[in-house]
Enzyme design. Sequence first.
Site: not given
Ligand code: GLA
Length: 400
Positions: A159, A226
């Site tokens: 991430d 997301d």
């Molecule tokens: C980010 C990523 C998600 C997930 C969250 C976890 O938002 O894009 O896919 O992994 O972090 O905290």
Amino acid sequence: MRIRAALLILTLVLAGTVAGERPVAGALPRAYNGLAATPPMGWNDYNAYGLEVTEALIERTADAMVANGMRDAGYAYVTIDDGWMAAGRDAAGNLRPDPARFPHGIAAVAGYVHARGLKLGLYADAGLRTCGGLAGSLGHERADAALFAAWGVDYLKYDNCYAGPGCDQVDCPGGRAAPARERYAAMRDALLATGRPIVFSLCAWGTEDVARWGAGYGNLWRTTGDISPTYASMLSIFRQTVGLDSRAGPGGWNDPDMLQVGNGMTAVEDRAELTLWAALGAPLIAGTDLVRAGPDTLALLTNRAVIAVDQDPLGRVAREVSAAGGRHVLARPLSGGDVAVVLFNETGTTATIGTTAEAVGASPGPHRLTDLWAGTSTTTGGDIEATVPPHGALLYRVAA
Ligand code: GLA
């Protein structure tokens, strides 16, 4: 042998470069680690559970995937997302699992998953902290990669939160920390140095135009922020990803984020997501509670004909043929000369969507047309047309 090796390297280098473009500095050839010849498939806890992951959840999901046919349909990776680690490192500077969530440690979970013919994915962050505020891997890449390899991890989702000094917050659009590309290269090299095959998933949300350079840095790269379990979110992510088709190919894939199938969209919308993701050559990472998933959800996720489009060995992904009025036609060339065709009705009213064999790049002559969701075949002289419900998508295979 020498000549074969040289030819292989030449092929990899050529395949890693989009026509007419200079390779990006620091990039390795596409498929640099020999993994993800087709888009990875699996499950990840985040869409259904957020940060509430535990070893019991991972293990009962692995059991469910064996029992419900997901593993045999190709879903190989069971991935532990954010939330698995303790907030700080141990006295030796190593990451450590949260003792309440993973009392037996990650290696034990890897053993459990491997014993069931599945692979283990794990999450870490290319910054100071994970998006959930736990320990980040920036500056610890070598040690953390070695630990992941020793634990038996097969896939790393990496991430991009709290990107570094100058960006001690979740996201810094101005980019005051080191570029993601550099931070991802550090972990890529650390993973390669372990000698363990570990699929590398760049979770950089489309930042820094990651689709332009992702191949050579990882095996998949998120193209957007997301996804949430709504039609609007799914549609917006589809729209942002569909034009990136020239970037995807064996070893490196556009990642429009994990599936929300089973998480609250209508059955028509769930099917549309799978249809579009298969056409895009997207990683198919299920994101629903597989222990409680009903037969309808499982039937969608395990449709072999649809999965075969996603996993087609030619490794070319769909281009958008037309999209006027929200009536989308996508065409994906498949191995053996077949073509996958999507008719997707983005709008809220029923629509007739049509194209021709010629427009989707199929060879001349009459064609057998198989509706991959219905399992029915017809013959067409050239026209491909159907009535598509609101938010619906049909997926055809046009035989060579
Ligand atoms: C980010 C990523 C998600 C997930 C969250 C976890 O938002 O894009 O896919 O992994 O972090 O905290």
